[in-house]
Design a protein around this motif. Structure first.
Motif, PDB file in Angstrom:
ATOM      1  N   ARG A  22       0.846  -1.195   0.000  1.00 18.32           N
ATOM      2  CA  ARG A  22       0.000   0.000   0.000  1.00 18.32           C
ATOM      3  C   ARG A  22       0.879   1.242   0.000  1.00 18.32           C
ATOM      4  O   ARG A  22       2.005   1.217   0.467  1.00 18.32           O
ATOM      5  N   ALA A  23       0.301   2.297  -0.496  1.00 17.22           N
ATOM      6  CA  ALA A  23       1.043   3.552  -0.502  1.00 17.22           C
ATOM      7  C   ALA A  23       1.178   4.060   0.927  1.00 17.22           C
ATOM      8  O   ALA A  23       0.231   4.003   1.699  1.00 17.22           O
ATOM      9  N   PRO A  24       2.349   4.543   1.300  1.00 12.21           N
ATOM     10  CA  PRO A  24       2.485   5.133   2.626  1.00 12.21           C
ATOM     11  C   PRO A  24       1.637   6.399   2.725  1.00 12.21           C
ATOM     12  O   PRO A  24       1.388   7.067   1.724  1.00 12.21           O
ATOM     13  N   THR A  33       4.035  16.900  -7.389  1.00 14.21           N
ATOM     14  CA  THR A  33       4.900  17.663  -8.292  1.00 14.21           C
ATOM     15  C   THR A  33       5.343  16.805  -9.466  1.00 14.21           C
ATOM     16  O   THR A  33       5.348  17.262 -10.608  1.00 14.21           O
ATOM     17  N   THR A  34       5.676  15.551  -9.193  1.00 12.27           N
ATOM     18  CA  THR A  34       6.075  14.637 -10.271  1.00 12.27           C
ATOM     19  C   THR A  34       4.923  14.436 -11.243  1.00 12.27           C
ATOM     20  O   THR A  34       5.120  14.431 -12.462  1.00 12.27           O
ATOM     21  N   LEU A  35       3.700  14.268 -10.721  1.00 13.28           N
ATOM     22  CA  LEU A  35       2.526  14.120 -11.592  1.00 13.28           C
ATOM     23  C   LEU A  35       2.321  15.361 -12.449  1.00 13.28           C
ATOM     24  O   LEU A  35       1.979  15.256 -13.626  1.00 13.28           O
ATOM     25  N   GLY A 129      -4.942  11.212 -11.858  1.00  9.46           N
ATOM     26  CA  GLY A 129      -5.264  11.420 -10.453  1.00  9.46           C
ATOM     27  C   GLY A 129      -4.847  12.787  -9.988  1.00  9.46           C
ATOM     28  O   GLY A 129      -4.517  12.995  -8.821  1.00  9.46           O
ATOM     29  N   LEU A 130      -4.863  13.741 -10.902  1.00  5.85           N
ATOM     30  CA  LEU A 130      -4.397  15.090 -10.604  1.00  5.85           C
ATOM     31  C   LEU A 130      -5.561  16.070 -10.737  1.00  5.85           C
ATOM     32  O   LEU A 130      -6.005  16.364 -11.844  1.00  5.85           O
ATOM     33  N   TRP A 167       1.986   6.374  -7.857  1.00  6.31           N
ATOM     34  CA  TRP A 167       0.656   5.795  -7.692  1.00  6.31           C
ATOM     35  C   TRP A 167      -0.276   6.465  -8.688  1.00  6.31           C
ATOM     36  O   TRP A 167      -0.543   7.659  -8.591  1.00  6.31           O
ATOM     37  N   LEU A 168      -0.753   5.688  -9.671  1.00  9.14           N
ATOM     38  CA  LEU A 168      -1.627   6.192 -10.728  1.00  9.14           C
ATOM     39  C   LEU A 168      -2.964   5.462 -10.670  1.00  9.14           C
ATOM     40  O   LEU A 168      -3.015   4.286 -10.301  1.00  9.14           O
ATOM     41  N   PRO A 169      -4.055   6.142 -11.036  1.00  4.82           N
ATOM     42  CA  PRO A 169      -5.372   5.501 -10.985  1.00  4.82           C
ATOM     43  C   PRO A 169      -5.446   4.270 -11.898  1.00  4.82           C
ATOM     44  O   PRO A 169      -4.870   4.260 -12.983  1.00  4.82           O
TER      45      PRO A 169
END
Length: 191
Positions: A22-24, A33-35, A129-130, A167-169
């Motif tokens: 799972r994502a922390p 910012t990366t997205l 997811g942005l 983490w992408l949808p």
């Protein structure tokens, strides 16, 4: 024999732990910012469309390169429904008969030719997811967008997958009045 069984059990448990990764907490905020800087990507997905007049399942291919994109929809037998491209300010749609149509606004062009209300311009952000600056957003327990309300659309993110550390949808529902879209992303590629 007992040692072999214990090793198999440990390997099985470690495999389960990897699958259940799972994502922390807060990781989406760290990757925001990366997205925002992710300008070149592509995906393949299944798109379900439900309107008062029809319902259907399509295959979606989307390739994004900065502000330019190509959105290709095909039906279950692989026949083109339409191919939508944007280069600069030019938006072109090639329909199922191979005829080319042009406009300044992708959403209006798709609406005029298909009767489908697709938020084409916003999708390039929402698919990642942005949320947009003015979007109303709720977040899940990991800090990732769970719902977005914007431009008359309601989005629900139903799943995320980790691709190259992001983490992408993987699944989302979009609803606007009497139009419902279901998107199940099967493949993401960055860069």
């Amino acid at each position: 024999m007992r040692i072999i069984l214990m090793m198999i059990a440990l390997l099985w448990l470690s495999g389960c732990a990897y699958k259940a990764e799972r994502a922390p907490a807060g990781s989406w905020q760290a990757q925001k910012t990366t997205l925002q800087q992710l300008h070149t990507w592509q995906l393949s997905a299944k798109l379900g469309i439900i309107t008062p007049d029809e319902r259907g399942s399509l295959s979606l291919f989307w390739r994004q390169n900065s502000d330019d994109y190509r959105m290709n929809l095909t039906n279950v037998v692989g026949k083109r429904v339409f191919d939508l491209t944007r280069r600069g300010q030019d938006v072109q749609l090639t329909d199922s008969k191979g005829q080319l149509h042009q406009a300044d606004n992708a959403r209006e062009l798709v609406w005029r030719l298909t009767g489908w209300n697709l938020p084409v311009e916003q999708l390039s952000y929402w698919i990642k997811g942005l949320p947009g600056d003015g979007d109303k957003v709720t977040y899940d327990e990991h800090g990732r967008p769970q719902t977005i309300h914007a431009h008359g659309w309601q989005l629900r993110y139903l799943g995320y997958t980790q691709i190259d550390g992001l983490w992408l949808p993987s699944r989302l529902d979009l609803t606007h009045n009497d139009t419902k879209l279901r998107l199940a992303i099967s493949q993401w590629e960055r860069g």
